[in-house]
Motif scaffolding. Structure first.
Motif, PDB file in Angstrom:
ATOM      1  N   LEU A 138      34.462   2.705  17.749  1.00 53.78           N
ATOM      2  CA  LEU A 138      33.705   1.643  18.291  1.00 53.78           C
ATOM      3  C   LEU A 138      32.978   1.837  18.575  1.00 53.78           C
ATOM      4  O   LEU A 138      32.184   0.466  18.981  1.00 53.78           O
ATOM      5  N   GLY A 139      32.802   2.578  19.951  1.00 56.76           N
ATOM      6  CA  GLY A 139      32.123   2.913  20.934  1.00 56.76           C
ATOM      7  C   GLY A 139      32.651   1.512  22.351  1.00 56.76           C
ATOM      8  O   GLY A 139      31.120   1.826  22.782  1.00 56.76           O
ATOM      9  N   TRP A 140      33.338   1.010  22.312  1.00 56.88           N
ATOM     10  CA  TRP A 140      33.577   0.001  23.276  1.00 56.88           C
ATOM     11  C   TRP A 140      33.519   0.335  24.226  1.00 56.88           C
ATOM     12  O   TRP A 140      33.077   0.431  25.467  1.00 56.88           O
ATOM     13  N   GLY A 141      34.191   2.013  23.750  1.00 56.88           N
ATOM     14  CA  GLY A 141      34.684   2.451  25.634  1.00 56.88           C
ATOM     15  C   GLY A 141      34.360   4.280  25.640  1.00 56.88           C
ATOM     16  O   GLY A 141      34.936   4.214  24.305  1.00 56.88           O
ATOM     17  N   ARG A 142      34.978   4.964  26.842  1.00 60.90           N
ATOM     18  CA  ARG A 142      35.333   6.631  26.314  1.00 60.90           C
ATOM     19  C   ARG A 142      36.676   6.237  27.746  1.00 60.90           C
ATOM     20  O   ARG A 142      36.228   6.199  28.314  1.00 60.90           O
TER      21      ARG A 142
ATOM     22  N   ALA B 241      36.488   3.966  30.019  1.00 58.73           N
ATOM     23  CA  ALA B 241      35.169   3.601  30.564  1.00 58.73           C
ATOM     24  C   ALA B 241      35.041   2.681  29.744  1.00 58.73           C
ATOM     25  O   ALA B 241      34.268   2.920  28.740  1.00 58.73           O
ATOM     26  N   PHE B 242      34.661   0.685  29.491  1.00 58.84           N
ATOM     27  CA  PHE B 242      34.580   0.265  28.627  1.00 58.84           C
ATOM     28  C   PHE B 242      33.175   0.250  28.869  1.00 58.84           C
ATOM     29  O   PHE B 242      32.689  -0.150  30.405  1.00 58.84           O
ATOM     30  N   SER B 243      31.734   0.250  29.055  1.00 65.35           N
ATOM     31  CA  SER B 243      30.198  -0.173  28.528  1.00 65.35           C
ATOM     32  C   SER B 243      30.683  -1.446  28.784  1.00 65.35           C
ATOM     33  O   SER B 243      31.827  -2.546  28.512  1.00 65.35           O
ATOM     34  N   ALA B 244      29.596  -2.046  29.350  1.00 68.21           N
ATOM     35  CA  ALA B 244      28.931  -3.977  29.772  1.00 68.21           C
ATOM     36  C   ALA B 244      29.437  -3.956  28.078  1.00 68.21           C
ATOM     37  O   ALA B 244      29.228  -5.319  27.982  1.00 68.21           O
ATOM     38  N   GLY B 245      28.579  -3.902  27.145  1.00 69.18           N
ATOM     39  CA  GLY B 245      28.204  -4.716  25.889  1.00 69.18           C
ATOM     40  C   GLY B 245      29.848  -4.443  24.825  1.00 69.18           C
ATOM     41  O   GLY B 245      30.352  -5.085  24.254  1.00 69.18           O
ATOM     42  N   GLY B 246      30.285  -3.006  25.450  1.00 68.35           N
ATOM     43  CA  GLY B 246      32.021  -3.134  24.467  1.00 68.35           C
ATOM     44  C   GLY B 246      32.945  -3.639  25.694  1.00 68.35           C
ATOM     45  O   GLY B 246      33.766  -4.339  24.943  1.00 68.35           O
ATOM     46  N   GLU B 247      32.885  -4.264  25.942  1.00 68.48           N
ATOM     47  CA  GLU B 247      33.441  -5.655  27.455  1.00 68.48           C
ATOM     48  C   GLU B 247      33.778  -6.643  26.881  1.00 68.48           C
ATOM     49  O   GLU B 247      34.727  -6.993  26.337  1.00 68.48           O
TER      50      GLU B 247
ATOM     51  N   ALA C 260      38.277   1.907  39.299  1.00 63.82           N
ATOM     52  CA  ALA C 260      38.074   2.744  37.445  1.00 63.82           C
ATOM     53  C   ALA C 260      39.850   2.969  37.209  1.00 63.82           C
ATOM     54  O   ALA C 260      39.354   1.705  35.746  1.00 63.82           O
ATOM     55  N   LEU C 261      40.450   3.550  37.826  1.00 60.02           N
ATOM     56  CA  LEU C 261      41.661   3.682  36.919  1.00 60.02           C
ATOM     57  C   LEU C 261      42.638   2.267  36.806  1.00 60.02           C
ATOM     58  O   LEU C 261      43.822   2.208  35.865  1.00 60.02           O
ATOM     59  N   ARG C 262      42.522   0.813  37.472  1.00 59.41           N
ATOM     60  CA  ARG C 262      43.184   0.522  37.950  1.00 59.41           C
ATOM     61  C   ARG C 262      42.580  -0.945  36.689  1.00 59.41           C
ATOM     62  O   ARG C 262      43.752  -1.478  36.127  1.00 59.41           O
ATOM     63  N   LYS C 263      41.097  -0.484  36.422  1.00 55.55           N
ATOM     64  CA  LYS C 263      40.382  -2.106  35.340  1.00 55.55           C
ATOM     65  C   LYS C 263      40.657  -1.658  33.511  1.00 55.55           C
ATOM     66  O   LYS C 263      41.217  -2.331  32.997  1.00 55.55           O
ATOM     67  N   ALA C 264      40.848  -0.105  34.128  1.00 56.13           N
ATOM     68  CA  ALA C 264      41.570   0.028  32.437  1.00 56.13           C
ATOM     69  C   ALA C 264      41.505   1.978  32.628  1.00 56.13           C
ATOM     70  O   ALA C 264      40.924   2.824  33.164  1.00 56.13           O
ATOM     71  N   ARG C 265      42.889   2.125  32.116  1.00 59.82           N
ATOM     72  CA  ARG C 265      42.928   3.768  31.625  1.00 59.82           C
ATOM     73  C   ARG C 265      44.243   4.001  30.303  1.00 59.82           C
ATOM     74  O   ARG C 265      44.515   3.183  30.237  1.00 59.82           O
ATOM     75  N   VAL C 266      44.334   5.100  30.081  1.00 62.73           N
ATOM     76  CA  VAL C 266      44.976   5.946  29.213  1.00 62.73           C
ATOM     77  C   VAL C 266      46.345   5.939  29.881  1.00 62.73           C
ATOM     78  O   VAL C 266      46.529   7.102  30.581  1.00 62.73           O
ATOM     79  N   CYS C 267      47.719   5.395  29.209  1.00 61.27           N
ATOM     80  CA  CYS C 267      48.618   5.537  29.929  1.00 61.27           C
ATOM     81  C   CYS C 267      49.169   6.445  28.453  1.00 61.27           C
ATOM     82  O   CYS C 267      50.002   6.108  27.529  1.00 61.27           O
ATOM     83  N   TYR C 268      49.383   8.015  28.291  1.00 60.32           N
ATOM     84  CA  TYR C 268      49.640   8.148  27.691  1.00 60.32           C
ATOM     85  C   TYR C 268      48.999   8.780  26.078  1.00 60.32           C
ATOM     86  O   TYR C 268      47.887   9.341  26.345  1.00 60.32           O
ATOM     87  N   ASP C 269      49.342   7.721  25.371  1.00 62.50           N
ATOM     88  CA  ASP C 269      48.448   7.276  24.413  1.00 62.50           C
ATOM     89  C   ASP C 269      47.631   5.902  23.875  1.00 62.50           C
ATOM     90  O   ASP C 269      46.791   5.609  22.779  1.00 62.50           O
ATOM     91  N   HIS C 270      48.180   4.936  24.791  1.00 63.65           N
ATOM     92  CA  HIS C 270      47.337   3.602  24.761  1.00 63.65           C
ATOM     93  C   HIS C 270      47.180   3.153  26.047  1.00 63.65           C
ATOM     94  O   HIS C 270      46.593   3.773  26.667  1.00 63.65           O
TER      95      HIS C 270
END
Length: 247
Positions: A198-202, A211-217, A106-116
């Protein structure tokens, strides 16, 4: 000849295991207490106080007092960029942890890098915005195009939000897991905030994972596809006008 700044002291600070764990944890962009950092680094409260004093003195972290607690965070984006670059070199050289976290995929798929946003989806956003001519890269660095502003307005980012300050509006950051660039700077931060709003992820608790939700992705991919389609439509239209004028 010994020219330029001396990197030995900074390298020694980052090279300590406990301090490296602390700095990696602060890459989440969150402010953490000394108690939380001591637990992450696996050291005592007294020991972490000594480590944090050294990091503060070197300007690698900053601290803010709130009530009885003191919260530590990375000093600035430059420090975050340095750490991400070191992670990239470590990953490329095979310096991996002996035991990976269950959250590693999950970290490799999408993560926070400081603030982006970083990881696979962070790189995807950067690549697709470049492909759709929302961003340009030239001798003066990276810039946001007029088409890019229109695309951003579709998810609620206005030109007023993009007023440059001390940090650049957009720049790229080398992603350690993808070994390609993701988007940083003010725009990178605004995109992460909008994806959240927008609720696409959190952001997952106690983790850098976003983590993006299925709908968010799906919404993210649809937005990027629309940006590319709009660019293609404008390009084709311009070609037709150009051909008609020259005839």
């Amino acid at each position: 000849m010994k020219d330029g700044p001396n990197i030995v002291a900074i390298a020694a600070l980052i090279g300590d295991h406990a301090r490296a764990e602390v700095l990696t944890a602060l890459m989440s962009g969150m402010a953490l207490t000394a108690t939380e950092l001591a637990e992450i680094a696996g050291v005592s409260r007294q020991t972490i106080s000594s480590h944090m004093a050294k990091l503060l003195e070197a300007g690698l972290v900053a601290v803010e007092a709130q009530g009885r607690h003191r919260y530590f965070r990375l000093a600035n984006e430059d420090v975050a960029q340095l750490l991400e670059s070191l992670m990239n070199v470590a990953f490329r050289s095979g310096a991996l942890r002996l035991r990976s976290s269950p959250r590693e995929p999950a970290l490799r798929k999408a993560r926070v890098c400081y603030d982006h946003l970083a990881g696979e989806l962070g790189v995807l956003v950067y690549d697709r915005l470049l492909q759709a001519a929302c961003l340009t890269v030239g001798e003066q660095g990276m810039a946001l195009t007029a088409h890019g502003q229109q695309v951003l307005s579709q998810i609620g980012i206005t030109p007023e939000d993009l007023t440059p300050g001390k940090r650049p509006v957009c720049r790229h950051c080398l992603d350690w897991s993808e070994r390609r660039h993701h988007l940083a700077g003010l725009l990178g931060n605004l995109l992460l905030l909008r994806f959240t709003a927008l609720g696409w992820g959190r952001r997952l608790p106690d983790s850098r994972v976003f983590a993006f939700s299925a709908g968010g992705e799906q919404n993210l991919l649809r937005w990027l596809s629309d940006a590319d389609r709009q660019h293609s439509s404008k390009t084709n239209h311009n070609d037709i006008i150009s051909q008609g004028t020259s005839c």
